[in-house]
Design a protein around this motif. Structure first.
Motif, PDB file in Angstrom:
ATOM      1  N   ILE A  61       0.836  -1.201   0.000  1.00 20.69           N
ATOM      2  CA  ILE A  61       0.000   0.000   0.000  1.00 20.69           C
ATOM      3  C   ILE A  61       0.874   1.255   0.000  1.00 20.69           C
ATOM      4  O   ILE A  61       0.569   2.221  -0.705  1.00 20.69           O
ATOM      5  CB  ILE A  61      -0.978  -0.002   1.197  1.00 20.69           C
TER       6      ILE A  61
ATOM      7  N   TRP B 156      -9.153   5.872   2.700  1.00 23.97           N
ATOM      8  CA  TRP B 156      -8.446   6.329   3.895  1.00 23.97           C
ATOM      9  C   TRP B 156      -9.087   7.592   4.445  1.00 23.97           C
ATOM     10  O   TRP B 156      -9.601   8.428   3.699  1.00 23.97           O
ATOM     11  CB  TRP B 156      -6.995   6.654   3.588  1.00 23.97           C
TER      12      TRP B 156
ATOM     13  N   PHE C 220      -8.085   4.399  -1.642  1.00 25.25           N
ATOM     14  CA  PHE C 220      -7.864   3.456  -0.542  1.00 25.25           C
ATOM     15  C   PHE C 220      -8.931   3.524   0.548  1.00 25.25           C
ATOM     16  O   PHE C 220      -8.834   2.813   1.538  1.00 25.25           O
ATOM     17  CB  PHE C 220      -6.499   3.698   0.114  1.00 25.25           C
TER      18      PHE C 220
END
Length: 127
Positions: A14, A43, A41
């Motif tokens: 990642i 996030w 992602f």
């Protein structure tokens, strides 16, 4: 390559994908990275900043007042990784690496020609 960049940098999968995102867009603002990482992602802002700080601490990038730039290029980074792999796995022997690489895979004519060209250039530089 800047003096302060470590020669041994390990990246997880990642982290490498996030680093690629930065290399593709740099210079890029950290707020833009937050948006991109949220999309790519999923996030949160804090995760993006944590991973960005980690990559900066490793010497890959610099975050100066919210603008992220690279300290080493993607090409320089992967060149370092390749050299380290050959050193660690094949005692630094490029011929041993190539022998292992081609043992289970045949080179195409184009690949062989490119390797010959690199060897010819290296020989010229040694003269």
């Amino acid at each position: 390559m800047p003096e302060t960049v470590r020669t041994e940098i390990q990246l997880g999968v990642i982290e490498a994908r996030f680093a690629d995102m930065i290399w593709e867009r740099q210079p890029v603002t950290s707020s833009e990275l937050v948006k991109l990482a949220a999309q790519e992602f999923t996030w949160k802002r804090t995760t993006t900043h944590t991973v960005l700080k980690r990559l900066c601490d490793k010497g890959l990038f610099e975050n100066n007042k919210g603008t992220v730039t690279c300290r080493i290029t993607r090409s320089q980074f992967y060149s370092m990784q390749s050299r380290k792999f050959v050193e660690d796995t094949f005692d630094g022997s490029l011929p041993a690496f190539l022998a292992a690489f081609t043992q289970s895979r045949t080179l195409t004519a184009k690949e062989a020609a490119e390797i010959r060209e690199m060897l010819d250039q290296a020989e010229e530089e040694c003269k």
